[in-house]
Design an enzyme around this catalytic site. Structure first.
Site, PDB file in Angstrom:
ATOM      1  N   SER A  56      50.871  43.184  43.094  1.00 57.06           N
ATOM      2  CA  SER A  56      49.746  44.029  42.668  1.00 57.06           C
ATOM      3  C   SER A  56      50.202  45.229  41.849  1.00 57.06           C
ATOM      4  O   SER A  56      49.464  45.716  40.997  1.00 57.06           O
ATOM      5  CB  SER A  56      48.946  44.493  43.886  1.00 57.06           C
ATOM      6  OG  SER A  56      48.291  43.386  44.472  1.00 57.06           O
ATOM      7  N   PHE A  57      51.417  45.704  42.090  1.00 60.62           N
ATOM      8  CA  PHE A  57      51.943  46.838  41.335  1.00 60.62           C
ATOM      9  C   PHE A  57      52.048  46.509  39.845  1.00 60.62           C
ATOM     10  O   PHE A  57      51.888  47.388  38.995  1.00 60.62           O
ATOM     11  CB  PHE A  57      53.317  47.227  41.895  1.00 60.62           C
ATOM     12  CG  PHE A  57      53.858  48.506  41.344  1.00 60.62           C
ATOM     13  CD1 PHE A  57      53.478  49.729  41.885  1.00 60.62           C
ATOM     14  CD2 PHE A  57      54.754  48.503  40.287  1.00 60.62           C
ATOM     15  CE1 PHE A  57      53.984  50.923  41.372  1.00 60.62           C
ATOM     16  CE2 PHE A  57      55.261  49.686  39.773  1.00 60.62           C
ATOM     17  CZ  PHE A  57      54.871  50.896  40.320  1.00 60.62           C
ATOM     18  N   GLU A  58      52.284  45.242  39.524  1.00 61.52           N
ATOM     19  CA  GLU A  58      52.458  44.819  38.139  1.00 61.52           C
ATOM     20  C   GLU A  58      51.144  44.494  37.427  1.00 61.52           C
ATOM     21  O   GLU A  58      51.135  44.249  36.216  1.00 61.52           O
ATOM     22  CB  GLU A  58      53.381  43.598  38.078  1.00 61.52           C
ATOM     23  CG  GLU A  58      54.824  43.894  38.423  1.00 61.52           C
ATOM     24  CD  GLU A  58      55.095  44.055  39.925  1.00 61.52           C
ATOM     25  OE1 GLU A  58      56.028  44.806  40.274  1.00 61.52           O
ATOM     26  OE2 GLU A  58      54.376  43.442  40.745  1.00 61.52           O
ATOM     27  N   ALA A  80      46.227  41.229  46.662  1.00 56.66           N
ATOM     28  CA  ALA A  80      45.999  41.478  48.084  1.00 56.66           C
ATOM     29  C   ALA A  80      47.126  42.362  48.597  1.00 56.66           C
ATOM     30  O   ALA A  80      48.294  41.964  48.572  1.00 56.66           O
ATOM     31  CB  ALA A  80      45.945  40.173  48.864  1.00 56.66           C
ATOM     32  N   VAL A  81      46.768  43.554  49.032  1.00 50.71           N
ATOM     33  CA  VAL A  81      47.731  44.497  49.587  1.00 50.71           C
ATOM     34  C   VAL A  81      47.407  44.635  51.068  1.00 50.71           C
ATOM     35  O   VAL A  81      46.317  45.088  51.431  1.00 50.71           O
ATOM     36  CB  VAL A  81      47.660  45.867  48.879  1.00 50.71           C
ATOM     37  CG1 VAL A  81      48.673  46.826  49.473  1.00 50.71           C
ATOM     38  CG2 VAL A  81      47.874  45.703  47.373  1.00 50.71           C
ATOM     39  N   ILE A  82      48.351  44.223  51.907  1.00 55.59           N
ATOM     40  CA  ILE A  82      48.130  44.200  53.353  1.00 55.59           C
ATOM     41  C   ILE A  82      49.076  45.195  54.011  1.00 55.59           C
ATOM     42  O   ILE A  82      50.274  45.219  53.720  1.00 55.59           O
ATOM     43  CB  ILE A  82      48.350  42.774  53.903  1.00 55.59           C
ATOM     44  CG1 ILE A  82      47.393  41.800  53.194  1.00 55.59           C
ATOM     45  CG2 ILE A  82      48.147  42.741  55.412  1.00 55.59           C
ATOM     46  CD1 ILE A  82      47.660  40.335  53.476  1.00 55.59           C
ATOM     47  N   THR A  86      55.425  50.047  57.228  1.00 52.82           N
ATOM     48  CA  THR A  86      55.707  51.307  56.536  1.00 52.82           C
ATOM     49  C   THR A  86      54.507  51.692  55.668  1.00 52.82           C
ATOM     50  O   THR A  86      53.495  51.010  55.656  1.00 52.82           O
ATOM     51  CB  THR A  86      56.954  51.161  55.634  1.00 52.82           C
ATOM     52  OG1 THR A  86      56.647  50.272  54.553  1.00 52.82           O
ATOM     53  CG2 THR A  86      58.145  50.632  56.430  1.00 52.82           C
ATOM     54  N   HIS A  88      54.498  51.621  52.450  1.00 58.76           N
ATOM     55  CA  HIS A  88      54.666  50.974  51.145  1.00 58.76           C
ATOM     56  C   HIS A  88      53.336  50.491  50.574  1.00 58.76           C
ATOM     57  O   HIS A  88      53.052  50.670  49.381  1.00 58.76           O
ATOM     58  CB  HIS A  88      55.646  49.801  51.267  1.00 58.76           C
ATOM     59  CG  HIS A  88      55.838  49.037  50.001  1.00 58.76           C
ATOM     60  ND1 HIS A  88      56.588  49.515  48.953  1.00 58.76           N
ATOM     61  CD2 HIS A  88      55.371  47.829  49.615  1.00 58.76           C
ATOM     62  CE1 HIS A  88      56.575  48.633  47.968  1.00 58.76           C
ATOM     63  NE2 HIS A  88      55.840  47.594  48.346  1.00 58.76           N
ATOM     64  N   ARG A 127      37.929  38.381  53.497  1.00 61.00           N
ATOM     65  CA  ARG A 127      37.458  38.869  52.202  1.00 61.00           C
ATOM     66  C   ARG A 127      37.756  37.897  51.056  1.00 61.00           C
ATOM     67  O   ARG A 127      37.345  38.120  49.929  1.00 61.00           O
ATOM     68  CB  ARG A 127      38.075  40.238  51.913  1.00 61.00           C
ATOM     69  CG  ARG A 127      37.433  41.326  52.769  1.00 61.00           C
ATOM     70  CD  ARG A 127      38.305  42.558  52.916  1.00 61.00           C
ATOM     71  NE  ARG A 127      37.655  43.570  53.714  1.00 61.00           N
ATOM     72  CZ  ARG A 127      37.521  43.539  55.034  1.00 61.00           C
ATOM     73  NH1 ARG A 127      37.972  42.499  55.721  1.00 61.00           N
ATOM     74  NH2 ARG A 127      36.925  44.520  55.689  1.00 61.00           N
TER      75      ARG A 127
END
EC number: 2.5.1.78
Length: 155
Positions: A56-58, A80-82, A86, A88, A127
């Site tokens: 997702s960062f890219e 999807a960021v889960i 940490t 991060h 989702r």
């Protein structure tokens, strides 16, 4: 008084979808939902292009490059960021969100935020096509609405 609104009629539109490979169990479902949403609303299959990125960062960089190409009426960013052990995920989600918003503002091409951010995999699955609908499908309808709204605003 003039009221400007977009429509959900996607015929003639060219749409790019940028998809994160990270958490591909989820992002593949989001992609299926987005493609389904576009096709159901009249976007021709040969007017849909898909680009894959590592995570997702890219997403913002490739969205920006596609938007600058002037080939697309809208871009859809899917990821999807889960949450992990940490912080991060917070940094990735914030960078993706901010970067995707900047694409729209800098290029004038709608870039739709179809990145889900969840606490766990179960929420992500919900989702991506189960209990909470499919956020990819929702992103597709938002892309069509924004593209047609901007066409009307541009006369």
């Amino acid at each position: 008084m003039t009221i400007y609104e977009g429509t959900y009629i996607g015929s003639g539109l060219r749409i790019a979808i940028v998809v994160s490979r990270w958490n591909d169990l989820i992002t593949n479902r989001l992609l299926e939902g987005a493609r389904d949403g576009l096709l159901r609303h009249g976007v021709a299959a040969d007017h849909i292009d898909i680009a894959w990125v590592p995570g997702s960062f890219e997403l913002p960089l490739v969205c920006h490059r596609l938007a600058e190409s002037s080939r697309y009426d809208a871009i859809i960013a899917l990821g999807a960021v889960i949450r992990g052990a940490t912080t991060h995920h917070e940094h990735v989600a914030a960078a993706a969100s901010s970067g995707i918003a900047q694409v729209s503002l800098q290029t004038g091409v709608p870039c739709i935020f179809g990145v889900i951010t969840t606490d766990n995999i179960e929420q992500a699955i919900e989702r991506a096509g189960t209990k909470a609908g499919n956020k990819g499908f929702e992103a597709a309808t938002a892309a069509i609405e924004m593209a047609t709204l901007l066409q009307r605003l541009n006369g």
